[in-house]
Design a protein around this motif. Structure first.
Motif, PDB file in Angstrom:
ATOM      1  N   GLU A  24       9.695   1.278 -15.541  1.00  0.00           N
ATOM      2  CA  GLU A  24      10.933   1.187 -14.446  1.00  0.00           C
ATOM      3  C   GLU A  24      10.565   1.444 -13.335  1.00  0.00           C
ATOM      4  O   GLU A  24      10.865   0.955 -12.142  1.00  0.00           O
ATOM      5  CB  GLU A  24      12.186   1.629 -15.146  1.00  0.00           C
ATOM      6  N   LEU A  25      10.209   3.030 -12.936  1.00  0.00           N
ATOM      7  CA  LEU A  25       9.745   3.433 -11.665  1.00  0.00           C
ATOM      8  C   LEU A  25       8.614   2.600 -11.148  1.00  0.00           C
ATOM      9  O   LEU A  25       8.663   2.413  -9.678  1.00  0.00           O
ATOM     10  CB  LEU A  25       9.255   5.148 -12.081  1.00  0.00           C
ATOM     11  N   ILE A  26       7.552   2.092 -11.739  1.00  0.00           N
ATOM     12  CA  ILE A  26       6.655   1.241 -11.116  1.00  0.00           C
ATOM     13  C   ILE A  26       7.071   0.209 -10.666  1.00  0.00           C
ATOM     14  O   ILE A  26       6.924  -0.390  -9.406  1.00  0.00           O
ATOM     15  CB  ILE A  26       5.493   0.945 -11.994  1.00  0.00           C
ATOM     16  N   GLY A  27       8.080  -0.569 -11.244  1.00  0.00           N
ATOM     17  CA  GLY A  27       8.687  -1.824 -11.139  1.00  0.00           C
ATOM     18  C   GLY A  27       9.745  -1.579  -9.598  1.00  0.00           C
ATOM     19  O   GLY A  27       9.649  -2.451  -8.806  1.00  0.00           O
ATOM     20  N   LEU A  28      10.293  -0.538  -9.750  1.00  0.00           N
ATOM     21  CA  LEU A  28      10.993  -0.378  -8.354  1.00  0.00           C
ATOM     22  C   LEU A  28      10.567  -0.081  -7.318  1.00  0.00           C
ATOM     23  O   LEU A  28      10.696  -0.672  -6.113  1.00  0.00           O
ATOM     24  CB  LEU A  28      11.887   0.916  -8.872  1.00  0.00           C
ATOM     25  N   MET A  29       9.287   0.599  -7.413  1.00  0.00           N
ATOM     26  CA  MET A  29       8.197   1.127  -6.059  1.00  0.00           C
ATOM     27  C   MET A  29       7.761  -0.390  -5.804  1.00  0.00           C
ATOM     28  O   MET A  29       7.323  -0.353  -4.482  1.00  0.00           O
ATOM     29  CB  MET A  29       7.497   2.317  -6.655  1.00  0.00           C
ATOM     30  N   LEU A  30       7.277  -0.940  -6.471  1.00  0.00           N
ATOM     31  CA  LEU A  30       6.610  -2.217  -6.228  1.00  0.00           C
ATOM     32  C   LEU A  30       7.383  -3.191  -5.286  1.00  0.00           C
ATOM     33  O   LEU A  30       7.028  -4.243  -4.948  1.00  0.00           O
ATOM     34  CB  LEU A  30       5.817  -3.166  -7.338  1.00  0.00           C
ATOM     35  N   ASP A  31       8.818  -3.194  -5.767  1.00  0.00           N
ATOM     36  CA  ASP A  31       9.891  -3.898  -4.902  1.00  0.00           C
ATOM     37  C   ASP A  31      10.914  -3.203  -4.546  1.00  0.00           C
ATOM     38  O   ASP A  31      12.194  -3.082  -4.788  1.00  0.00           O
ATOM     39  CB  ASP A  31      10.413  -4.903  -6.106  1.00  0.00           C
ATOM     40  N   GLU A  55      13.970   1.665   3.795  1.00  0.00           N
ATOM     41  CA  GLU A  55      14.028   2.732   4.961  1.00  0.00           C
ATOM     42  C   GLU A  55      13.096   3.903   4.555  1.00  0.00           C
ATOM     43  O   GLU A  55      12.368   4.474   5.349  1.00  0.00           O
ATOM     44  CB  GLU A  55      15.496   3.162   5.072  1.00  0.00           C
ATOM     45  N   LEU A  56      13.319   4.343   3.419  1.00  0.00           N
ATOM     46  CA  LEU A  56      12.189   5.263   2.754  1.00  0.00           C
ATOM     47  C   LEU A  56      10.814   4.932   2.994  1.00  0.00           C
ATOM     48  O   LEU A  56      10.172   5.900   3.763  1.00  0.00           O
ATOM     49  CB  LEU A  56      12.375   5.448   1.276  1.00  0.00           C
ATOM     50  N   PHE A  57      10.482   3.706   2.598  1.00  0.00           N
ATOM     51  CA  PHE A  57       8.924   3.360   2.942  1.00  0.00           C
ATOM     52  C   PHE A  57       8.622   3.422   4.409  1.00  0.00           C
ATOM     53  O   PHE A  57       7.551   3.835   4.601  1.00  0.00           O
ATOM     54  CB  PHE A  57       8.881   1.685   2.249  1.00  0.00           C
ATOM     55  N   LYS A 107       1.031  -1.191   0.081  1.00  0.00           N
ATOM     56  CA  LYS A 107       0.052   0.008  -0.065  1.00  0.00           C
ATOM     57  C   LYS A 107       0.939   1.175   0.066  1.00  0.00           C
ATOM     58  O   LYS A 107       0.463   2.331  -0.832  1.00  0.00           O
ATOM     59  CB  LYS A 107      -0.840   0.147   1.095  1.00  0.00           C
ATOM     60  N   THR A 108       2.031   1.177   0.682  1.00  0.00           N
ATOM     61  CA  THR A 108       2.886   2.395   0.620  1.00  0.00           C
ATOM     62  C   THR A 108       3.267   2.735  -0.578  1.00  0.00           C
ATOM     63  O   THR A 108       3.566   3.734  -1.309  1.00  0.00           O
ATOM     64  CB  THR A 108       3.984   2.101   1.657  1.00  0.00           C
ATOM     65  N   ALA A 109       3.485   1.650  -1.345  1.00  0.00           N
ATOM     66  CA  ALA A 109       4.077   1.654  -2.895  1.00  0.00           C
ATOM     67  C   ALA A 109       3.112   2.340  -3.783  1.00  0.00           C
ATOM     68  O   ALA A 109       3.498   3.570  -4.468  1.00  0.00           O
ATOM     69  CB  ALA A 109       4.478   0.100  -3.523  1.00  0.00           C
ATOM     70  N   TYR A 110       1.782   2.084  -3.243  1.00  0.00           N
ATOM     71  CA  TYR A 110       0.780   2.881  -4.363  1.00  0.00           C
ATOM     72  C   TYR A 110       0.923   4.308  -3.898  1.00  0.00           C
ATOM     73  O   TYR A 110       0.695   5.179  -4.924  1.00  0.00           O
ATOM     74  CB  TYR A 110      -0.500   2.251  -3.938  1.00  0.00           C
ATOM     75  N   HIS A 111       1.101   4.752  -2.853  1.00  0.00           N
ATOM     76  CA  HIS A 111       0.948   5.886  -2.329  1.00  0.00           C
ATOM     77  C   HIS A 111       2.291   7.034  -2.712  1.00  0.00           C
ATOM     78  O   HIS A 111       1.967   7.899  -3.124  1.00  0.00           O
ATOM     79  CB  HIS A 111       0.637   6.117  -0.852  1.00  0.00           C
ATOM     80  N   VAL A 112       3.432   6.014  -2.689  1.00  0.00           N
ATOM     81  CA  VAL A 112       4.852   6.806  -3.174  1.00  0.00           C
ATOM     82  C   VAL A 112       4.528   7.002  -4.900  1.00  0.00           C
ATOM     83  O   VAL A 112       4.689   8.101  -5.262  1.00  0.00           O
ATOM     84  CB  VAL A 112       5.736   5.873  -2.876  1.00  0.00           C
ATOM     85  N   CYS A 134       1.237  14.452   0.073  1.00  0.00           N
ATOM     86  CA  CYS A 134       1.783  15.609  -0.588  1.00  0.00           C
ATOM     87  C   CYS A 134       2.829  16.407   0.204  1.00  0.00           C
ATOM     88  O   CYS A 134       3.646  16.918  -0.208  1.00  0.00           O
ATOM     89  CB  CYS A 134       0.652  16.480  -1.044  1.00  0.00           C
ATOM     90  N   ALA A 135       2.655  16.005   1.498  1.00  0.00           N
ATOM     91  CA  ALA A 135       3.920  16.460   2.437  1.00  0.00           C
ATOM     92  C   ALA A 135       4.835  15.518   3.020  1.00  0.00           C
ATOM     93  O   ALA A 135       5.889  15.668   2.915  1.00  0.00           O
ATOM     94  CB  ALA A 135       3.274  17.143   3.563  1.00  0.00           C
ATOM     95  N   VAL A 136       4.379  14.381   3.415  1.00  0.00           N
ATOM     96  CA  VAL A 136       5.003  13.282   4.008  1.00  0.00           C
ATOM     97  C   VAL A 136       6.048  12.759   2.839  1.00  0.00           C
ATOM     98  O   VAL A 136       7.206  12.368   3.186  1.00  0.00           O
ATOM     99  CB  VAL A 136       4.395  12.264   4.452  1.00  0.00           C
TER     100      VAL A 136
END
Length: 454
Positions: free
Chosen positions: A431-438, A128-130, A32-37, A109-111
């Motif tokens: 590429e960005l989607i793939g990285l955020m999902l993993d 760590e970012l997530f 879920k964090t990946a979706y919001h990022v 939008c702030a976090v």
């Protein structure tokens, strides 16, 4: 001076933030964090090309600053505080960012800008970012709940719920991604209390620039400043939340400090945060979906409409009633959706079209009514009287994309692709989607800069 006593609640929050970047998240929270990022990155990169984002970038460009973090959508690098400011303003420029209904706020939008800025400053990993972002959602929303939502009553107060959540959420994410001990975390929280502000005069902002600052840029900047000032060696008050004077007494008459730390590690607030299907002001979403339903399910056309009534919850209707900006003008959004046969991002941001003859004509047949019976919800009803005398209506209780009616993953990813591909390119978007999902494959967040720059 007597030794200051630290409350149990402050201690819990400080320990939570001290340990956050090393504390694993459940798998569903990571997803879920990946979706919001992704949702927020899409908002930043599209918003950087809009008037609020452009103005924020131009301001930051004039300030200079050491090379710590990227101003997304550009090749500018500056200090973490300024990068968070610019990226925050861009993140709320186009109204596509996420929202948290229980606290009347827009966390991402702030976090996310604050977390990226500090993660870049230190070269943190994707995981760590997530974890820092999840912590920002958890503490920012809990602070609004601790203050008491009556504090932000539109009829009794001018305090901005969006700004308050943003500054605390951003600070929590930034603190979590710094290397602060438990005492330093408490100092940073105290500095943040001094910077927690925001009033609802943004309702009178006709260009969306100050609104983007209040909802996101200000909170992201102030939160990062709170964390980095203490990281640089500054100290402060040990517990800003209790004793006399304290933060809660200063800003609320209905606070409950226990909400500040309630169910940490059990209730992840990012799981209760909505992803917008429609890039419009949140209160207008249900009306837009109802308009789409009238077109697709009832075959409604603009030429059939004799009169139309839009009913929105009484506490929200004023926010989107005949506003100057197209993406938060409910009547325009409904008219454009019916005339086009569907909602589109382009229509929602087409300011000249608000003056087009067919739009003006259809809007003249509309009324927007505050509905006391749905106060406290995000629902919407559109009732149409056709020229042949027949009536048709659609009611949307929970817009798709909300906690109560979530979008499936393919639909969520399709939204990102629709926004990102024209901005950074189809291959880069994939590429960005793939990285955020993993995120475990991201060793250093700074490696993402090539995908997020101009």
């Amino acid at each position: 001076m007597a030794q200051e006593v630290v409350s149990q609640e402050t201690q819990k929050v400080a320990e939570f933030l001290r340990d956050a970047k090393h504390t694993p998240l459940p798998d569903d929270v990571v997803r879920k964090t990946a979706y919001h990022v992704l949702d927020t990155l899409a908002a930043i990169l599209t918003g950087a090309r809009m008037e609020p984002g452009i103005r924020g970038i131009e301001y930051v460009k004039l300030q200079g600053g050491v090379d710590e973090a990227l101003v997304m959508g550009t090749d500018i690098r500056t200090n973490a505080t300024l990068a968070a400011l610019a990226n925050g303003i861009s993140a709320h420029a186009d109204e596509t960012d996420d929202s948290h209904a229980p606290t009347l706020s827009h966390p991402g939008c702030a976090v996310v800008p604050a977390a990226f800025a500090v993660a870049e400053r230190h070269g943190r990993s994707g995981m760590e970012l997530f974890r820092g972002i999840s912590a920002g959602y958890d503490i920012g929303t809990r602070m609004n709940l601790a203050l008491g939502m009556d504090t932000f009553s539109a009829s009794d107060s001018s305090r901005a719920s969006h700004a308050m959540m943003s500054v605390w959420g951003a600070a929590a994410a930034a603190i979590a991604l710094e290397d602060l001990d438990e005492e330093q975390v408490r100092w940073a929280l105290s500095y943040n209390a001094q910077q927690a502000s925001g009033v609802t005069t943004w309702l009178r902002d006709g260009r969306h620039v100050e609104k983007a600052f209040v909802f996101a840029g200000m909170g992201a900047r102030n939160g990062v400043a709170s964390a980095t000032m203490v990281a640089s060696g500054m100290d402060g008050v040990l517990d800003v939340f209790t004793g006399h004077p304290n933060f809660f007494d200063a800003v609320s008459t209905c606070h409950d400090i226990t909400q500040m730390s309630a169910q940490l590690h059990e209730r992840y607030e990012i799981m209760r945060t909505n992803i917008k299907k429609y890039a419009v002001g949140s209160p207008a979403q249900a009306a837009v979906q109802a308009a789409e339903d009238l077109v697709t399910m009832d075959g409604l056309t603009a030429g059939e409409v004799e009169a139309m009534e839009i009913l929105l919850p009484a506490h929200l209707a004023m926010i989107v009633n005949n506003r100057h900006m197209p993406d938060i003008n409910c009547q325009y959004l409904v008219a454009g959706t019916i005339l086009d046969g569907r909602f589109s991002f382009e229509m929602a941001h087409d300011e000249p079209r608000m003056k087009a003859a067919d739009i003006v004509d259809l809007m003249s047949r509309m009324t927007l009514t505050p509905d006391e019976s749905t106060r406290g919800t995000r629902s919407g009803r559109v009732i149409v009287k056709r020229k042949d005398g027949s009536m048709v209506e659609r009611f949307v209780e929970a817009v798709q994309g909300t906690y109560e009616n979530p979008m499936p993953e393919p639909q969520i990813l399709a939204k990102f692709e629709d926004l990102l591909a024209p901005t950074i390119g189809a291959a880069e978007t994939e590429e960005l989607i793939g990285l955020m999902l993993d995120p475990a494959q991201i060793d250093d967040v700074r490696d993402l800069r090539s995908l997020l720059s101009r």
